[in-house]
Design a protein around this motif. Structure first.
Motif, PDB file in Angstrom:
ATOM      1  N   LYS A 155       7.494  -1.035  -4.064  1.00  0.00           N
ATOM      2  CA  LYS A 155       6.775  -2.159  -4.683  1.00  0.00           C
ATOM      3  C   LYS A 155       6.637  -3.341  -3.715  1.00  0.00           C
ATOM      4  CE  LYS A 155       7.084  -4.856  -8.945  1.00  0.00           C
ATOM      5  NZ  LYS A 155       7.915  -5.024 -10.154  1.00  0.00           N
ATOM      6  N   ARG A 156       7.618  -3.523  -2.860  1.00  0.00           N
ATOM      7  CA  ARG A 156       7.612  -4.645  -1.911  1.00  0.00           C
ATOM      8  C   ARG A 156       6.672  -4.414  -0.725  1.00  0.00           C
ATOM      9  NH1 ARG A 156      11.937  -1.522  -1.158  1.00  0.00           N
ATOM     10  NH2 ARG A 156      12.401  -0.797   0.944  1.00  0.00           N
ATOM     11  N   SER A 157       6.148  -3.198  -0.573  1.00  0.00           N
ATOM     12  CA  SER A 157       5.251  -2.863   0.538  1.00  0.00           C
ATOM     13  C   SER A 157       3.888  -3.523   0.349  1.00  0.00           C
ATOM     14  CB  SER A 157       5.037  -1.352   0.619  1.00  0.00           C
ATOM     15  OG  SER A 157       6.249  -0.686   0.844  1.00  0.00           O
ATOM     16  N   ALA A 158       3.220  -3.733   1.465  1.00  0.00           N
ATOM     17  CA  ALA A 158       1.848  -4.243   1.418  1.00  0.00           C
ATOM     18  C   ALA A 158       0.934  -3.137   0.902  1.00  0.00           C
ATOM     19  CB  ALA A 158       1.417  -4.681   2.806  1.00  0.00           C
ATOM     20  N   ALA A 159      -0.150  -3.530   0.291  1.00  0.00           N
ATOM     21  CA  ALA A 159      -1.149  -2.558  -0.163  1.00  0.00           C
ATOM     22  C   ALA A 159      -1.710  -1.824   1.054  1.00  0.00           C
ATOM     23  CB  ALA A 159      -2.274  -3.268  -0.913  1.00  0.00           C
ATOM     24  N   PRO A 160      -2.135  -0.578   0.875  1.00  0.00           N
ATOM     25  CA  PRO A 160      -2.732   0.159   1.993  1.00  0.00           C
ATOM     26  C   PRO A 160      -3.960  -0.568   2.543  1.00  0.00           C
ATOM     27  CG  PRO A 160      -2.295   1.630   0.138  1.00  0.00           C
ATOM     28  CD  PRO A 160      -2.081   0.227  -0.352  1.00  0.00           C
ATOM     29  N   GLU A 161      -4.223  -0.392   3.829  1.00  0.00           N
ATOM     30  CA  GLU A 161      -5.401  -0.967   4.494  1.00  0.00           C
ATOM     31  C   GLU A 161      -6.587  -0.031   4.271  1.00  0.00           C
ATOM     32  OE1 GLU A 161      -5.886  -3.828   6.099  1.00  0.00           O
ATOM     33  OE2 GLU A 161      -3.841  -4.512   5.727  1.00  0.00           O
ATOM     34  N   TRP A 162      -7.082   0.005   3.038  1.00  0.00           N
ATOM     35  CA  TRP A 162      -8.163   0.920   2.678  1.00  0.00           C
ATOM     36  C   TRP A 162      -9.390   0.721   3.563  1.00  0.00           C
ATOM     37  CZ3 TRP A 162      -6.340   4.594  -0.221  1.00  0.00           C
ATOM     38  CH2 TRP A 162      -5.413   4.331  -1.243  1.00  0.00           C
ATOM     39  N   ALA A 163      -9.797  -0.528   3.767  1.00  0.00           N
ATOM     40  CA  ALA A 163     -11.036  -0.820   4.488  1.00  0.00           C
ATOM     41  C   ALA A 163     -10.999  -0.303   5.921  1.00  0.00           C
ATOM     42  CB  ALA A 163     -11.306  -2.322   4.484  1.00  0.00           C
ATOM     43  N   ALA A 164      -9.843  -0.311   6.559  1.00  0.00           N
ATOM     44  CA  ALA A 164      -9.730   0.172   7.934  1.00  0.00           C
ATOM     45  C   ALA A 164     -10.112   1.644   8.047  1.00  0.00           C
ATOM     46  CB  ALA A 164      -8.305  -0.040   8.448  1.00  0.00           C
ATOM     47  N   ALA A 165      -9.978   2.374   6.935  1.00  0.00           N
ATOM     48  CA  ALA A 165     -10.293   3.806   6.917  1.00  0.00           C
ATOM     49  C   ALA A 165     -11.639   4.091   6.251  1.00  0.00           C
ATOM     50  CB  ALA A 165      -9.181   4.558   6.189  1.00  0.00           C
ATOM     51  N   GLY A 166     -12.389   3.044   5.905  1.00  0.00           N
ATOM     52  CA  GLY A 166     -13.656   3.263   5.214  1.00  0.00           C
ATOM     53  C   GLY A 166     -13.464   3.666   3.764  1.00  0.00           C
ATOM     54  N   LEU A 167     -12.346   3.276   3.209  1.00  0.00           N
ATOM     55  CA  LEU A 167     -12.029   3.575   1.811  1.00  0.00           C
ATOM     56  C   LEU A 167     -12.002   2.270   1.039  1.00  0.00           C
ATOM     57  CD1 LEU A 167      -9.080   6.049   2.527  1.00  0.00           C
ATOM     58  CD2 LEU A 167     -11.463   6.642   2.084  1.00  0.00           C
ATOM     59  N   GLU A 168     -11.953   2.374  -0.286  1.00  0.00           N
ATOM     60  CA  GLU A 168     -11.856   1.169  -1.104  1.00  0.00           C
ATOM     61  C   GLU A 168     -10.790   1.342  -2.170  1.00  0.00           C
ATOM     62  OE1 GLU A 168     -15.841   0.645  -2.521  1.00  0.00           O
ATOM     63  OE2 GLU A 168     -15.661   2.188  -4.033  1.00  0.00           O
ATOM     64  N   ALA A 169     -10.137   0.236  -2.504  1.00  0.00           N
ATOM     65  CA  ALA A 169      -9.115   0.245  -3.542  1.00  0.00           C
ATOM     66  C   ALA A 169      -9.771   0.492  -4.891  1.00  0.00           C
ATOM     67  CB  ALA A 169      -8.367  -1.083  -3.556  1.00  0.00           C
ATOM     68  N   GLU A 170      -9.068   1.242  -5.715  1.00  0.00           N
ATOM     69  CA  GLU A 170      -9.560   1.502  -7.061  1.00  0.00           C
ATOM     70  C   GLU A 170      -8.672   0.821  -8.099  1.00  0.00           C
ATOM     71  OE1 GLU A 170     -11.648   5.304  -9.109  1.00  0.00           O
ATOM     72  OE2 GLU A 170      -9.810   5.676  -8.005  1.00  0.00           O
ATOM     73  N   ARG A 171      -7.362   1.021  -7.978  1.00  0.00           N
ATOM     74  CA  ARG A 171      -6.406   0.391  -8.886  1.00  0.00           C
ATOM     75  C   ARG A 171      -5.004   0.588  -8.337  1.00  0.00           C
ATOM     76  NH1 ARG A 171      -6.486   4.550 -14.053  1.00  0.00           N
ATOM     77  NH2 ARG A 171      -6.566   6.423 -12.807  1.00  0.00           N
ATOM     78  N   ASP A 172      -4.036  -0.093  -8.939  1.00  0.00           N
ATOM     79  CA  ASP A 172      -2.641   0.123  -8.588  1.00  0.00           C
ATOM     80  C   ASP A 172      -1.789  -0.075  -9.828  1.00  0.00           C
ATOM     81  OD1 ASP A 172      -1.397  -2.788  -8.457  1.00  0.00           O
ATOM     82  OD2 ASP A 172      -3.342  -2.889  -7.448  1.00  0.00           O
TER      83      ASP A 172
END
Length: 188
Positions: A155-172
């Motif tokens: 839980k304390r981790s940063a969110a994944p860097e989706w944009a760096a991989a050409g992906l987008e966040a959907e939900r968490d």
């Protein structure tokens, strides 16, 4: 004790490596797979379970109707244990293939020609953020356009860097000390 929760192999007990892994709890897997089933994301899905540990996420997917699972784990003892768990699931009646790859995740993805519909990344909590980003960048070209990617971290981790991989966040969603981040290929 870790077990397959539901599906054809429901109740099958899975061994877990004695050290170096952190299996996803039954409660978290039950919630996660309920959401995946509700969204229709398991039927005939080609699944990748990266940083597989015991293989519980990929094997649960097979039990619930996925068409195949590639389970990638660098640790030789853990990979051997995943093969044993896959054999148990097969004995319980799951006929879809579970392919175990003893490999570094990023190296495996960079060399792969496979394509997946559903991918789980459950790295060790101490995996550096940039290493997770490298794995996501290597994964992105291997995704079906409608794929779902789920990253499990502390839980304390940063969110994944989706944009760096050409992906987008959907939900968490947080479950105690664990957070599941859902992402997908960016819509064009």
């Amino acid at each position: 004790m870790t077990r397959i929760i539901s599906g054809r192999a429901g109740g099958t007990v899975l061994d877990v490596p004695p050290k170096g892994t952190r299996p996803t709890s039954d409660r978290v897997r039950e919630s996660l797979f309920g959401a995946l089933e509700s969204a229709g994301l398991l039927d005939d899905a080609r699944v990748a379970d990266l940083f597989a540990g015991s293989g519980a996420l990929g094997l649960e997917s097979l039990s619930r109707g996925a068409s195949s699972a590639d389970l990638v784990e660098l640790s030789a003892p853990a990979a051997a244990l995943i093969r044993k768990n896959a054999e148990r699931v097969k004995t319980a009646g799951v006929t879809a293939p579970a392919r175990v790859h003893k490999a570094n995740v990023t190296t495996f993805l960079s060399a792969s020609t496979l394509e997946w519909d559903l991918v789980f990344l459950d790295p060790p909590y101490d995996l550096a953020d940039d290493e997770l980003t490298k794995a996501l960048v290597a994964l992105a070209p291997r995704l079906h356009p409608d794929a779902t990617v789920i990253v499990e971290r502390a839980k304390r981790s940063a969110a994944p860097e989706w944009a760096a991989a050409g992906l987008e966040a959907e939900r968490d969603r947080a479950y105690g000390d664990t957070t599941m981040w859902w992402g997908r290929p960016r819509s064009v």
